[in-house]
Design a protein around this motif. Structure first.
Motif, PDB file in Angstrom:
ATOM      1  N   LEU A 102       0.855  -1.187   0.000  1.00  0.00           N
ATOM      2  CA  LEU A 102       0.000   0.000   0.000  1.00  0.00           C
ATOM      3  C   LEU A 102       0.892   1.238   0.000  1.00  0.00           C
ATOM      4  N   PRO A 103       0.641   2.186  -0.906  1.00  0.00           N
ATOM      5  CA  PRO A 103       1.474   3.404  -0.948  1.00  0.00           C
ATOM      6  C   PRO A 103       1.412   4.152   0.380  1.00  0.00           C
ATOM      7  N   ILE A 104       2.583   4.544   0.901  1.00  0.00           N
ATOM      8  CA  ILE A 104       2.649   5.194   2.208  1.00  0.00           C
ATOM      9  C   ILE A 104       3.681   6.319   2.154  1.00  0.00           C
ATOM     10  N   THR A 105       3.330   7.473   2.750  1.00  0.00           N
ATOM     11  CA  THR A 105       4.179   8.659   2.719  1.00  0.00           C
ATOM     12  C   THR A 105       4.429   9.155   4.140  1.00  0.00           C
ATOM     13  N   PRO A 106       5.681   9.294   4.573  1.00  0.00           N
ATOM     14  CA  PRO A 106       5.964   9.818   5.920  1.00  0.00           C
ATOM     15  C   PRO A 106       5.542  11.283   6.032  1.00  0.00           C
ATOM     16  N   LYS A 107       4.997  11.655   7.199  1.00  0.00           N
ATOM     17  CA  LYS A 107       4.565  13.038   7.434  1.00  0.00           C
ATOM     18  C   LYS A 107       5.257  13.654   8.651  1.00  0.00           C
ATOM     19  N   GLY A 108       6.103  12.895   9.347  1.00  0.00           N
ATOM     20  CA  GLY A 108       6.828  13.454  10.479  1.00  0.00           C
ATOM     21  C   GLY A 108       6.323  12.962  11.824  1.00  0.00           C
ATOM     22  N   ARG A 109       6.879  13.507  12.875  1.00  0.00           N
ATOM     23  CA  ARG A 109       6.535  13.121  14.249  1.00  0.00           C
ATOM     24  C   ARG A 109       5.105  13.566  14.567  1.00  0.00           C
ATOM     25  N   TYR A 110       4.344  12.676  15.210  1.00  0.00           N
ATOM     26  CA  TYR A 110       2.966  13.002  15.586  1.00  0.00           C
ATOM     27  C   TYR A 110       2.941  13.486  17.029  1.00  0.00           C
ATOM     28  N   THR A 111       2.365  14.667  17.237  1.00  0.00           N
ATOM     29  CA  THR A 111       2.257  15.231  18.585  1.00  0.00           C
ATOM     30  C   THR A 111       0.825  15.645  18.896  1.00  0.00           C
ATOM     31  N   GLY A 112      -0.135  15.099  18.146  1.00  0.00           N
ATOM     32  CA  GLY A 112      -1.523  15.473  18.332  1.00  0.00           C
ATOM     33  C   GLY A 112      -2.194  14.705  19.461  1.00  0.00           C
ATOM     34  N   PRO A 113      -3.514  14.900  19.599  1.00  0.00           N
ATOM     35  CA  PRO A 113      -4.253  14.241  20.682  1.00  0.00           C
ATOM     36  C   PRO A 113      -4.390  12.744  20.452  1.00  0.00           C
ATOM     37  N   GLY A 114      -4.623  12.027  21.544  1.00  0.00           N
ATOM     38  CA  GLY A 114      -4.908  10.601  21.460  1.00  0.00           C
ATOM     39  C   GLY A 114      -3.729   9.694  21.697  1.00  0.00           C
ATOM     40  N   TRP A 139       5.452   8.704  24.033  1.00  0.00           N
ATOM     41  CA  TRP A 139       5.649   7.743  22.953  1.00  0.00           C
ATOM     42  C   TRP A 139       6.326   8.421  21.767  1.00  0.00           C
ATOM     43  N   GLU A 140       7.173   7.662  21.085  1.00  0.00           N
ATOM     44  CA  GLU A 140       7.751   8.144  19.829  1.00  0.00           C
ATOM     45  C   GLU A 140       6.841   7.663  18.689  1.00  0.00           C
ATOM     46  N   THR A 141       5.934   8.526  18.301  1.00  0.00           N
ATOM     47  CA  THR A 141       4.907   8.155  17.333  1.00  0.00           C
ATOM     48  C   THR A 141       5.086   8.966  16.060  1.00  0.00           C
ATOM     49  N   TRP A 142       4.986   8.276  14.940  1.00  0.00           N
ATOM     50  CA  TRP A 142       5.197   8.910  13.636  1.00  0.00           C
ATOM     51  C   TRP A 142       3.932   8.810  12.796  1.00  0.00           C
ATOM     52  N   LYS A 146       2.397   5.073  13.481  1.00  0.00           N
ATOM     53  CA  LYS A 146       3.241   3.958  13.867  1.00  0.00           C
ATOM     54  C   LYS A 146       4.065   4.390  15.075  1.00  0.00           C
ATOM     55  N   THR A 147       4.233   3.482  16.029  1.00  0.00           N
ATOM     56  CA  THR A 147       4.937   3.795  17.269  1.00  0.00           C
ATOM     57  C   THR A 147       6.257   3.053  17.323  1.00  0.00           C
ATOM     58  N   ALA A 148       7.327   3.799  17.501  1.00  0.00           N
ATOM     59  CA  ALA A 148       8.662   3.192  17.561  1.00  0.00           C
ATOM     60  C   ALA A 148       8.762   2.262  18.771  1.00  0.00           C
ATOM     61  N   GLY A 149       9.466   1.150  18.566  1.00  0.00           N
ATOM     62  CA  GLY A 149       9.675   0.203  19.657  1.00  0.00           C
ATOM     63  C   GLY A 149       8.611  -0.866  19.766  1.00  0.00           C
ATOM     64  N   ARG A 150       7.505  -0.719  19.039  1.00  0.00           N
ATOM     65  CA  ARG A 150       6.465  -1.751  19.071  1.00  0.00           C
ATOM     66  C   ARG A 150       6.768  -2.821  18.031  1.00  0.00           C
ATOM     67  N   PRO A 151       6.537  -4.104  18.345  1.00  0.00           N
ATOM     68  CA  PRO A 151       6.830  -5.181  17.392  1.00  0.00           C
ATOM     69  C   PRO A 151       5.908  -5.132  16.181  1.00  0.00           C
TER      70      PRO A 151
END
Length: 261
Positions: A156-168, A173-176, A191-196
């Protein structure tokens, strides 16, 4: 719980409908005859209450069963598309008209498409409603490897948008954030860094659907418990009509009226 409420609504509709019909076609003619003789007895309290309540109960029953139903998002598995505390509207006829309580399809029109945000009865406990995004249709081969989704061999085509710092999502967590295209739908996912990765492969059976949460590393979905049978479908989520932020104890006004994609 939802089946119990649907059953209660059916019972209330039947009871108030019977009271309305008895009063309209049996007791009211008798009252007219009595009035002609100078005596005007009125309906009893319970009959009056049931008769007046019937149109309201009938309208709620018809709209909720066949047109649109409200739901509340209880978890963060669909962040950032949906937040805990969002109140959403679900199109009940998008996937065919179904018999209330039994959920048997009466008019077989419309089917889920890749990218739909779908409400369904949890296969392991049909009393619970789940909401996820449709990734795979009947016959599709789904592979999840190294946090990348492949449908019939194609990523599936996927495009990085940077670090996520929004609600929820907790700030620790290091979430992207990414944009992913599923079918014709472009949507946000996390996606969350460190999760399998929990790599897996599955072929979607006939009349079943493979679903995943947009909070990809924090979602209990088809990767663990399998596909969703057609008999469990409830409808397609299409709008947020209200929000109540459980942490701030107030609405997030910017979310009200947003469409769901």
């Amino acid at each position: 719980m939802r089946a119990d409420f649907s059953l209660l609504l059916v019972v209330l509709t039947l009871i108030t409908g019977v009271l309305w019909a008895l009063d309209r076609y049996r007791w009211e003619p008798r009252r007219r005859l009595a009035a002609a003789g100078g005596e005007v007895p009125g309906p009893t309290g319970i009959v009056e209450f049931g008769r007046s309540l019937f149109p309201i109960v009938l309208a709620v029953f018809l709209v909720r069963s066949f047109v649109v139903e409200p739901f509340r998002i209880p978890s963060g598995s669909m962040v950032p598309t949906l937040l805990t505390g969002d109140f959403i509207l679900v199109n009940k006829f998008a996937y065919g008209v179904r018999l209330p309580v039994f959920n048997i399809r009466m008019l077989p029109f419309g089917h889920p498409e890749r990218g739909d945000v779908m409400v369904f009865r949890f296969p392991e406990d049909p009393s619970k409603d789940f909401i996820k995004r449709v990734i795979g249709l009947p016959g599709d081969e789904i592979v999840y490897r190294d946090k990348q989704v492949y449908v019939n061999g194609e990523p599936l085509p996927i495009t990085p948008k940077g670090r996520y710092t929004g609600p929820g999502v907790p700030a620790r967590w290091e979430t992207w954030e990414f944009e992913e295209q599923v079918g014709s739908v472009m949507h946000r996912l996390l996606k969350t860094a460190g999760r399998p990765s929990y790599n897996m492969r599955a072929v979607v059976p006939p009349d079943h659907y493979f679903v995943m949460g947009d909070n990809r590393d924090n979602s209990d979905d088809s990767r663990r418990w399998g596909t969703v049978p057609d008999a469990n479908l409830v409808g397609q989520a299409f709008a947020i009509w209200m929000n109540w932020d459980p942490d701030a104890k107030m609405p997030l006004w910017s979310r009200i009226g947003q469409g769901i994609h």
